[in-house]
Design an enzyme around this catalytic site. Structure first.
Site, mmCIF file in Angstrom:
data_model
loop_
_atom_site.group_PDB
_atom_site.id
_atom_site.type_symbol
_atom_site.label_atom_id
_atom_site.label_comp_id
_atom_site.label_asym_id
_atom_site.label_seq_id
_atom_site.Cartn_x
_atom_site.Cartn_y
_atom_site.Cartn_z
ATOM 1 N N THR A 198 5.527 -3.158 -15.231
ATOM 2 C CA THR A 198 4.642 -4.153 -15.871
ATOM 3 C C THR A 198 3.216 -3.614 -15.916
ATOM 4 O OG1 THR A 198 6.026 -6.002 -15.212
ATOM 5 C CG2 THR A 198 3.741 -6.510 -15.701
ATOM 6 N N HIS A 311 2.875 -12.016 -21.070
ATOM 7 C CA HIS A 311 3.001 -12.579 -19.721
ATOM 8 C C HIS A 311 2.990 -14.108 -19.779
ATOM 9 C CE1 HIS A 311 2.895 -10.498 -15.718
ATOM 10 N NE2 HIS A 311 2.806 -11.742 -15.280
ATOM 11 N N ARG A 314 -0.362 -15.859 -19.280
ATOM 12 C CA ARG A 314 -0.926 -15.950 -17.932
ATOM 13 C C ARG A 314 -2.043 -14.931 -17.686
ATOM 14 N NH1 ARG A 314 2.687 -18.954 -14.615
ATOM 15 N NH2 ARG A 314 2.552 -17.779 -12.664
ATOM 16 N N ASP A 342 9.633 -11.425 -24.599
ATOM 17 C CA ASP A 342 9.519 -12.768 -24.016
ATOM 18 C C ASP A 342 8.145 -13.331 -24.312
ATOM 19 O OD1 ASP A 342 7.537 -12.310 -21.996
ATOM 20 O OD2 ASP A 342 9.023 -11.956 -20.444
HETATM 21 C C1 FMN Z 1 6.021 -18.144 -11.981
HETATM 22 C C2 FMN Z 1 5.985 -16.868 -12.777
HETATM 23 C C3 FMN Z 1 5.954 -15.674 -12.096
HETATM 24 C C4 FMN Z 1 5.947 -14.472 -12.824
HETATM 25 N N1 FMN Z 1 5.982 -13.291 -12.126
HETATM 26 C C5 FMN Z 1 6.058 -12.126 -12.817
HETATM 27 C C6 FMN Z 1 6.225 -10.902 -12.110
HETATM 28 O O1 FMN Z 1 6.285 -10.874 -10.894
HETATM 29 N N2 FMN Z 1 6.302 -9.776 -12.866
HETATM 30 C C7 FMN Z 1 6.235 -9.773 -14.245
HETATM 31 O O2 FMN Z 1 6.309 -8.717 -14.870
HETATM 32 N N3 FMN Z 1 6.095 -10.940 -14.922
HETATM 33 C C8 FMN Z 1 6.017 -12.111 -14.245
HETATM 34 N N4 FMN Z 1 5.915 -13.283 -14.935
HETATM 35 C C9 FMN Z 1 5.917 -13.276 -16.413
HETATM 36 C C10 FMN Z 1 7.360 -13.408 -16.951
HETATM 37 O O3 FMN Z 1 8.104 -12.253 -16.689
HETATM 38 C C11 FMN Z 1 7.372 -13.627 -18.476
HETATM 39 O O4 FMN Z 1 6.668 -12.585 -19.098
HETATM 40 C C12 FMN Z 1 6.765 -14.969 -18.888
HETATM 41 O O5 FMN Z 1 7.193 -15.992 -18.012
HETATM 42 C C13 FMN Z 1 7.194 -15.307 -20.322
HETATM 43 O O6 FMN Z 1 6.599 -16.478 -20.768
HETATM 44 P P1 FMN Z 1 7.387 -17.897 -20.835
HETATM 45 O O7 FMN Z 1 7.868 -18.154 -19.439
HETATM 46 O O8 FMN Z 1 6.351 -18.870 -21.237
HETATM 47 O O9 FMN Z 1 8.487 -17.740 -21.822
HETATM 48 C C14 FMN Z 1 5.915 -14.492 -14.236
HETATM 49 C C15 FMN Z 1 5.923 -15.717 -14.901
HETATM 50 C C16 FMN Z 1 5.962 -16.902 -14.190
HETATM 51 C C17 FMN Z 1 6.007 -18.196 -14.943
#
Ligand code: FMN
Length: 434
Positions: A198, A311, A314, A342
């Site tokens: 990532t 992400h 986020r 995603d």
């Molecule tokens: C609670 C949470 C924790 C996440 N932790 C990680 C992580 O540790 N590593 C990572 O690459 N992405 C992380 N993500 C991002 C997700 O892999 C993904 O890109 C994202 O949730 C996609 O958006 P959506 O959930 O709105 O569809 C996290 C997302 C959430 C909601």
């Protein structure tokens, strides 16, 4: 045969041994499970991803719900991720024989029941005790890959075994390079075939809900958090009895948890990518890419796939909806280069739209955690089944029987990058998929 091919062959055998050793009576969601198995029960209240979100909001402490639901800044990018899908329209087609449909998809050398997997998400056990195990069982039942986060609340080795070899491992280059390389080594030794680096978190962004709620790892329980937990006794007692989850793959010799959520993860630079490409014999995927220039450079560095994602909004609140950037990346990388997507997927129709925009495979994020928060394993099973069923029903409405038949032709007003510059590429891709 090259050293790398040799090594992938070795990893494949590890996977097959694990799968045989853990053979279960049902897999892939299509066969009947033994009655009374709580892991296969269906929810009577979840019919959409939004149902799961609303139920989870009631059942979880606010601090936990907001950790999942929240995003960077004013949460505009997160909202745009979802609304951008609403703007995409699909063209219904009629009078095709679509009575028999099959979602099976081969991706990165493995066959899956459907072109969807589980996105990497840290600290899943925070949502509910045992969430990592529930996700692992869903990965088996629906024959879907599960990408384990570096910040997971279970061990790297355990997840590969629980998923019968289906798990991928997601890597953050965190506070210590030694620890980062140690995780790579552990994943390699355990037998992981796919490593997902990532790169879109050089620094964790300001997530305002977390700041307002005083969300910290490990928990700091002040009066505000105490009231929040007291108002959700079931979650609080379950968490109390089983112990607060922690990032299990980080050393704990510096206090309660070795995971420093705020530490820079900017070590994932171009030099590190080249180093990792030499170190990692299996498939290497780069996650968090939204720029054409970055995508082309990553492809030339020898990555096996690119994971287009912002992400879930986020990180950069002014980022465009991730789905809008996908067609140009597909065009730039050519029709055959593996692309994962995603960010904002909330239904089976969204999955079909992402495939029509150029993705080969789609990952589900927040909705799965909400389903667990809402109703545990029953909620997760229901929502996963709903996604699968919706993909199949969408194909039927479009006059198609397999994901491989999805092309830009299903789109009303396809984006310019999929039409003007890439018509030839697109035709080649459609022919290859058919
Ligand atoms: C609670 C949470 C924790 C996440 N932790 C990680 C992580 O540790 N590593 C990572 O690459 N992405 C992380 N993500 C991002 C997700 O892999 C993904 O890109 C994202 O949730 C996609 O958006 P959506 O959930 O709105 O569809 C996290 C997302 C959430 C909601």
């Amino acid at each position: 045969m090259s050293a790398r091919q040799h090594s992938i062959g070795g990893l494949n055998s590890v996977r097959h041994i694990l799968q045989r050793a853990n053979a279960r009576p049902f897999r892939g969601g299509s066969k009947i499970a033994p009655s009374g198995d709580k892991t296969t029960k269906q929810s009577r209240r979840i019919f959409t991803a939004e149902d799961a979100r609303m139920l989870a909001r009631r059942r979880l402490p606010r601090l936990v719900f907001d950790f999942v639901d929240g995003a960077a800044g004013r949460e505009i990018a997160a909202a745009k991720n979802i609304s951008a899908f609403d703007e995409i329209e699909l063209q219904p087609r009629v009078m095709q024989d679509v009575s028999s449909r099959n979602l099976r998809t081969t991706f990165l050398g493995s066959e899956y029941d459907c072109p969807v997997g589980i996105a990497p998400m840290g600290m899943c056990d925070l949502i509910w005790h045992g969430a990592d195990r529930m996700l692992a069982r869903a990965s088996n039942r629906f024959n879907a890959p599960l990408c384990l986060s570096s910040a997971a609340s279970c061990l790297i080795e355990d997840m590969l075994s629980w998923t019968e070899g289906r798990a991928w491992f997601q890597l953050y280059v965190g506070q210590s390079m030694d620890h980062t390389l140690d995780m790579v080594e552990r994943a390699k030794t355990a037998g992981y075939e796919t490593l997902v680096l990532t790169v879109d978190v050089p620094q964790v962004s300001r997530r305002v809900r977390d700041l307002r709620n005083g969300f910290e790892m490990p928990f700091r329980i002040g009066p505000r958090q105490f009231l929040d937990f007291a108002a959700h006794p079931k979650w609080s007692l379950t968490t109390l009895v089983n112990g607060a989850p922690s990032a299990k793959n980080f050393p704990t010799d510096r206090g309660n948890s070795g995971f420093d959520r705020g530490a820079s993860r900017a070590g994932a630079d171009w030099a590190f990518l080249n180093r990792l490409r030499d170190l990692w014999p299996g498939r290497l995927v780069i996650k968090g890419v939204t720029s054409v220039a970055d995508a082309k450079r990553i492809q030339s560095c020898g990555a096996d796939a690119i994971y287009v994602s912002n992400h879930g909004g986020r990180q950069l609140d002014s980022a465009p909806a991730a789905i809008k950037l996908l067609p140009a990346i597909r065009t730039a990388l050519g029709p055959d280069y593996p692309l994962i997507f995603d960010s904002g997927i909330r239904s089976g129709e969204d999955v079909v739209k992402a495939l029509a925009f150029g993705a080969d495979f789609v990952m589900l994020g927040r909705p799965l955690l909400f389903a667990i928060g809402a109703e545990g394993e029953r909620g997760l099973n229901s929502l996963f089944s709903i996604f699968t069923e919706e993909i199949s029903l969408t194909l039927a409405q479009l006059g198609l029987t397999r994901p491989g038949e999805i092309s830009r032709d299903v789109l009303i007003n396809p984006p310019a990058s999929l039409t003007e510059k890439s018509t030839q590429l697109h035709i080649t891709k459609s022919i290859k998929r058919a």
